[in-house]
Design an enzyme around this catalytic site. Structure first.
Site, PDB file in Angstrom:
ATOM      1  N   HIS A   1       2.108   2.025  -3.215  1.00  0.00           N
ATOM      2  CA  HIS A   1       1.187   3.001  -3.802  1.00  0.00           C
ATOM      3  C   HIS A   1       1.738   4.422  -3.738  1.00  0.00           C
ATOM      4  CE1 HIS A   1      -2.495   0.115  -3.220  1.00  0.00           C
ATOM      5  NE2 HIS A   1      -1.535  -0.388  -3.941  1.00  0.00           N
TER       6      HIS A   1
ATOM      7  N   ASP B   1       0.869  -1.184   0.000  1.00  0.00           N
ATOM      8  CA  ASP B   1       0.000   0.000   0.000  1.00  0.00           C
ATOM      9  C   ASP B   1       0.903   1.231   0.000  1.00  0.00           C
ATOM     10  OD1 ASP B   1      -2.128   1.856   0.433  1.00  0.00           O
ATOM     11  OD2 ASP B   1      -3.340   0.247   1.238  1.00  0.00           O
TER      12      ASP B   1
END
Ligand SMILES: *[C@@H]1O[C@H](CO)[C@@H](O)[C@H](O)[C@H]1NC(C)=O
Ligand SMILES: *[C@@H]1O[C@H](CO)[C@@H](O)[C@H](O)[C@H]1NC(C)=O
Ligand SMILES: *[C@@H]1O[C@H](CO)[C@@H](O)[C@H](O)[C@H]1NC(C)=O
Ligand SMILES: *[C@@H]1O[C@H](CO)[C@@H](O)[C@H](O)[C@H]1NC(C)=O
Ligand SMILES: *[C@@H]1O[C@H](CO)[C@@H](O)[C@H](O)[C@H]1NC(C)=O
Length: 397
Positions: free
Chosen positions: A246, A223
């Site tokens: 991310h 993430d």
């Protein structure tokens, strides 16, 4: 400066002391060393040592002298552990081993936390590995079965004057390191590793905290490498390597109506490798009192990043729960300076700002972002800004 001298002193002291010794050392005022082995902790990776660590903590925390908790080499099985303050003096945790979570993810999965520090002033956590063994938990989540909510690996709540240094954290269930409601924090030489496909394994999350410096950090995760929540003021990030993951994200903001803003965030000397995003500012398309201002992204290299530069203020998964469908977060004074490298998509720069609160004072300076060796494209919605310097980008500003 004093803390640097103190740290060097302790490293020398620890090197001179026999590792794993069960003696506690008391050579005068500063060597208040508390060895977890003395409290019965087992370095075999199988015998639960939570209570023993807790006792060592209590001994350090109630000491009127500055105390050092020492964790020698070896593997220590810990369940949810809450190291609570306030303490009588400063506490240093020197970890020269690995803290491991239980194999069964249910043991941590309902506590929300694995290792939690709470209401402590003048705390240092130095060295060591954290292995939360998250893989079975991620499998559960991906299978669609009913799973516990999960645990963050290391959380700091209400900690002032905090140093986190030299830690390696792998395979958290949820976020690896969370800094929440803290002031004056240094995070340095930290490594965070989890597979690119592991869900919600954010690297470092900072929220409601002031004066946080993150330097020399490598994050490869599933993430956000670093996520920045509301109430973050004066955050400096330097020498960060991110990817997979991310990217570095301010937000998601505007989840709630009443949010503090995000102000004075700097990211310098960063490299992104194949991440979904590079530098992102993200908010829900919901009403909010929050804001984002005075942000600097500078000297950044992108290697095959999907969205190297992105502002997304229209986040509303499935168009649910966003009645007005515009974000109340005003974004202003964001500077992108010397950002270069390759985009994995043709649109390297996306500015999708709020129709009700357009982005203002957005500056692009010296941007060279290519897609297939040609200047990449960009898109602009509801934004006012300027460009300067050398631009290898089809700029919409
Ligand atoms: C923490 O450090 C500050 C500044 O050095 C000092 O004033 C305070 O008493 C310390 N508190 C503890 C609990 O060590
Ligand atoms: C930890 O142990 C290793 C191997 O024994 C040693 O090389 C290293 O210096 C130790 N680190 C600390 C901080 O004591
Ligand atoms: C944090 O970073 C800023 C900007 O680089 C620097 O001015 C400040 O001295 C740093 N603070 C600490 C405590 O290292
Ligand atoms: C942000 O930085 C500016 C300029 O350095 C300073 O005046 C302001 O107080 C800072 N904001 C916060 C919330 O600390
Ligand atoms: C832009 O970057 C490419 C490589 O990524 C380089 O070949 C090119 O010279 C750069 N252009 C400018 C104007 O700096």
């Amino acid at each position: 400066m004093a803390s640097v001298i103190g740290y060097t002193f302790w490293v020398i002291m620890i090197t001179l002391l026999p590792l794993g010794s069960t003696t506690s050392y008391g050579y005068g005022n500063n060597n208040n060393i508390i060895n977890v082995i003395k409290f019965g902790a087992k370095a075999d990776g199988k015998t639960e040592s939570s209570e023993q660590f807790q006792k060592a903590w209590n001994s350090a925390c109630t000491s009127t002298r500055a105390a050092t908790i020492y964790v020698p080499k070896g593997r220590y099985l810990l369940k949810y552990t809450n190291f609570r303050g306030p303490c009588k003096n400063s506490v240093t945790f020197i970890i020269n081993g690995t803290l491991v979570a239980p194999y069964d993810y249910n043991e941590l999965g309902n506590s929300g936390y694995w290792i939690l520090f709470n209401h402590v002033d003048n705390l240092s956590v130095i060295g060591g590995n954290l292995d939360a063994k998250g893989a079975a938990f991620w499998d559960c989540r991906r299978s669609g079965k009913t799973c516990p909510p999960g645990a963050r690996s290391m959380t700091f709540n209400w900690v002032n004057n905090l140093v986190i240094s030299g830690i390696t954290s792998i395979n958290s269930q949820l976020s690896h390191i969370v800094i929440n409601t803290c002031n004056n924090v240094i995070v340095k030489n930290v490594r965070i590793i989890a597979p690119g496909q592991s869900p919600n394994t954010d690297g470092i999350h900072v929220e409601r905290s002031k004066w946080v410096n993150v330097t020399g950090t490598i994050i490869r995760t599933g993430d956000d490498c670093i996520s920045i929540g509301d109430g973050t003021f004066n955050l400096f990030m330097d020498q960060i390597k991110c990817g997979p993951g991310h990217g570095i994200s301010i937000g998601s903001l505007a989840k709630e109506m009443d949010e503090e803003g995000v102000e004075n965030v700097t990211l310098r000397n960063a490299i992104f490798y194949g991440s979904d995003n590079g530098v992102r500012i993200k908010s829900w398309a919901r009403a909010s009192n929050g804001y984002v201002r005075n942000i600097l992204f500078q000297d950044i290299t992108m290697f095959s990043v999907q969205n190297p530069i992105i502002i997304d203020q229209n986040y509303c998964p499935d168009n649910l729960g966003c009645p007005g469908q515009t974000s109340g977060i005003g974004i202003s004074e964001v500077t992108y300076n010397n950002i270069h490298g390759s985009s994995a998509t043709s649109e390297a720069v996306t500015f999708d700002c709020s129709p009700s609160d357009p982005c203002q004072g957005i500056k692009l300076h010296d941007i060279n972002l290519t897609y297939n060796n040609k200047a990449a494209s960009s898109s602009c919605n509801n934004i006012k800004g300027t460009t300067s310097g050398t631009l290898v980008l089809q700029s919409c500003l």
